[in-house]
Scaffold this active site. Sequence first.
Site, PDB file in Angstrom:
ATOM      1  N   TYR A 192       0.865  -1.175   0.000  1.00  0.00           N
ATOM      2  CA  TYR A 192       0.000   0.000   0.000  1.00  0.00           C
ATOM      3  C   TYR A 192       0.901   1.224   0.000  1.00  0.00           C
ATOM      4  CZ  TYR A 192       0.310   0.392   5.242  1.00  0.00           C
ATOM      5  OH  TYR A 192       0.718   0.522   6.547  1.00  0.00           O
ATOM      6  N   THR A 193       0.365   2.357  -0.470  1.00  0.00           N
ATOM      7  CA  THR A 193       1.195   3.556  -0.578  1.00  0.00           C
ATOM      8  C   THR A 193       1.476   4.186   0.776  1.00  0.00           C
ATOM      9  OG1 THR A 193      -0.807   4.848  -1.006  1.00  0.00           O
ATOM     10  CG2 THR A 193       0.455   4.072  -2.924  1.00  0.00           C
ATOM     11  N   GLU A 217       1.978  -1.005  -6.344  1.00  0.00           N
ATOM     12  CA  GLU A 217       1.574  -0.090  -5.278  1.00  0.00           C
ATOM     13  C   GLU A 217       0.069   0.142  -5.373  1.00  0.00           C
ATOM     14  OE1 GLU A 217       2.983   1.408  -2.752  1.00  0.00           O
ATOM     15  OE2 GLU A 217       5.150   1.230  -3.065  1.00  0.00           O
ATOM     16  N   HIS A 234       4.587  -6.802   1.026  1.00  0.00           N
ATOM     17  CA  HIS A 234       5.857  -6.203   1.422  1.00  0.00           C
ATOM     18  C   HIS A 234       6.267  -6.664   2.818  1.00  0.00           C
ATOM     19  CE1 HIS A 234       8.391  -2.220   1.227  1.00  0.00           C
ATOM     20  NE2 HIS A 234       9.130  -3.300   1.120  1.00  0.00           N
ATOM     21  N   ASP A 284       2.957  -3.345   5.247  1.00  0.00           N
ATOM     22  CA  ASP A 284       1.967  -3.257   4.171  1.00  0.00           C
ATOM     23  C   ASP A 284       1.950  -4.528   3.312  1.00  0.00           C
ATOM     24  OD1 ASP A 284       4.626  -2.139   3.380  1.00  0.00           O
ATOM     25  OD2 ASP A 284       3.693  -1.884   1.417  1.00  0.00           O
TER      26      ASP A 284
END
Length: 253
Positions: free
Chosen positions: A35-36, A99, A141, A151
């Site tokens: 996720y960003t 992402e 990640h 994330d």
Amino acid sequence: MSLFNADYRAACVLPSPNHGERPDGVRPDIILLHYTGMPSEEGALAWLCSPESQVSSHYFVHEDGRVVQLVPEERRAWHAGKSFWAGETDINSRSIGIEIANAGHPAGLPAFGDAQIEAVIELCRDCGQRLDIRPERVLGHSDVAPVRKVDPGENFPWGKLHVAGVGHFVEPVPVSGGRFFQKGESGQPIEALQSMLSLYGYDIDITGEYSEKTEGAVAAFQRHFRPALVDGVADMSTIETLHRLLSTLPRYA
């Protein structure tokens, strides 16, 4: 960087300058989801395209499901950082980075919308089929960088992806009472736990000591595969879910 042809037909192209060559003979065999973790998707996309950031990904998935390709798949995007999976330490060279626009833990883990998740599923399916990436190599990640990264988070719907044919997953064993292991303990059962986590791919030392590194690997496993409670404590639910997961891998089934 100049425009290039999108590898994924549904993507539009917005080139990022942040990438390099993959080593000779290395092809991507991991799909890595992030996720960003930023307040706005516009800000996150701009950061991934800024030379100052020195970070990038191959794809960016907007909240409304639009997909943008930033780096050609043949190139090495810069998204994994210091990481490890199944003996490999250069995850950037072996992966396709995706992402997903979501503010993440800093914003209280907002839900991922249906349109966005459907877009992620279709993108992962396409990459997996074209690049022959095995389901168990679709990772988060936090899987490849426990402790350092969290994330795409415990609210990410891995089970929904699996039902749609993306990733490796089993129904988590419900959280209940019973024996558990935690940081500071030692013994053969902990060595067995570490061995199982290592067999799946996590970066862990098999010492029989429940160290901070072990706690981080357990929490990363829980975040992906048993998200009801992410505390780094190896309870029976965590251990049995790990057993089931390993037993469904082709090489161990």
